[in-house]
Design an enzyme around this catalytic site. Structure first.
Site, PDB file in Angstrom:
ATOM      1  N   CYS A  45      -6.407   2.473 -43.587  1.00 27.53           N
ATOM      2  CA  CYS A  45      -7.711   3.146 -43.665  1.00 27.53           C
ATOM      3  C   CYS A  45      -8.630   2.427 -44.652  1.00 27.53           C
ATOM      4  CB  CYS A  45      -7.535   4.598 -44.087  1.00 27.53           C
ATOM      5  SG  CYS A  45      -6.551   5.579 -42.949  1.00 27.53           S
TER       6      CYS A  45
HETATM    7  C1  BEZ Z   1      -2.728   3.775 -43.358  1.00 23.06           C
HETATM    8  O1  BEZ Z   1      -3.938   3.890 -43.373  1.00 23.06           O
HETATM    9  O2  BEZ Z   1      -2.147   2.774 -43.716  1.00 23.06           O
HETATM   10  C2  BEZ Z   1      -1.892   4.916 -42.853  1.00 23.06           C
HETATM   11  C3  BEZ Z   1      -2.363   6.205 -42.924  1.00 23.06           C
HETATM   12  C4  BEZ Z   1      -1.571   7.243 -42.497  1.00 23.06           C
HETATM   13  C5  BEZ Z   1      -0.309   6.985 -41.986  1.00 23.06           C
HETATM   14  C6  BEZ Z   1       0.145   5.697 -41.890  1.00 23.06           C
HETATM   15  C7  BEZ Z   1      -0.656   4.653 -42.330  1.00 23.06           C
END
Ligand code: BEZ
Length: 211
Positions: A45
């Site tokens: 994210c």
């Molecule tokens: C991420 O943004 O890396 C992420 C967010 C939630 C679950 C898995 C990965």
């Protein structure tokens, strides 16, 4: 039932990192891209939000605003913005909706309980000036999106709204486009003065008409 293409985008009121909004009023007369991310302070994210900030002018040049959402609260979003700047060099220059009660996430079907009951999936909705949903995509939490692809779809939607054409596989701005099969050859000749090439009777290619 989930939100489908052609539906009016559900309206809502929300708090964002750039103030409170009424979604339809915030969209105004242009296009909008509403996207969810699963959780603040997560790695994929962080890279995505930095990239959307980097591309903001490219969205604006297409008359499109961008707005993010997660089911975290405003304080969390605000604190995370500093990390995004550190990690990607980008100031988060677009609003992020705080949706801790999941009101908007539920309205848009962004929580897929068999994937996660606590986080949204990576949804994208492209909304046109009449507030209709024109494109929707869903990615899992583990896969970061390609926001250049969202720009490409905006280019295609805006072109195909204006001319009786569609865009072929992997089309990029400036490439040849497909003449609408409903047009006769005579009508196509009138509408596309640059001419067209017939590959099959239903597959005729013409240079991008607005170039
Ligand atoms: C991420 O943004 O890396 C992420 C967010 C939630 C679950 C898995 C990965």
């Amino acid at each position: 039932m989930s939100i489908q293409l052609g539906d009016v985008a559900p309206d809502f009121k929300a708090s964002t990192t750039q103030g409170d909004i009424s979604f339809h009023d915030w969209i105004g007369d242009g296009w909008a891209v509403l996207f969810s991310h699963p959780k603040d302070f997560t790695p994929v994210c962080t890279t995505e939000l930095g990239e959307v900030a980097r591309l903001k002018e490219d969205f604006l040049s297409r008359n499109a605003k961008v707005i993010g959402l997660s089911v975290d609260d405003l304080k969390s979003h605000q604190a995370w913005e500093g990390d995004i700047k550190d990690a990607t060099g980008q100031n988060v220059n677009f609003p992020m909706i705080a949706d801790p009660d999941r009101v908007v996430a539920e309205l848009y079907g962004m929580i897929h309980p068999n994937a996660s009951t606590t986080m949204t999936v990576r949804s994208v909705f492209v909304i046109d000036p009449s507030k209709r949903i024109r494109l929707s995509i869903t990615y899992p939490a583990s896969t970061g999106r390609n926001f250049e692809e969202i720009l490409r779809t905006l280019d295609s939607l805006q072109l195909t709204d204006q001319y009786l054409v569609s865009t072929p596989v992997n089309w990029q701005e400036g490439d040849d486009v497909i003449v609408a099969p409903a047009l006769s050859d005579e009508e196509a000749t009138n509408r596309f003065p640059k001419g067209f090439k017939t590959i099959k009777p239903y597959l005729r290619m013409t240079p991008q008409p607005n170039r």
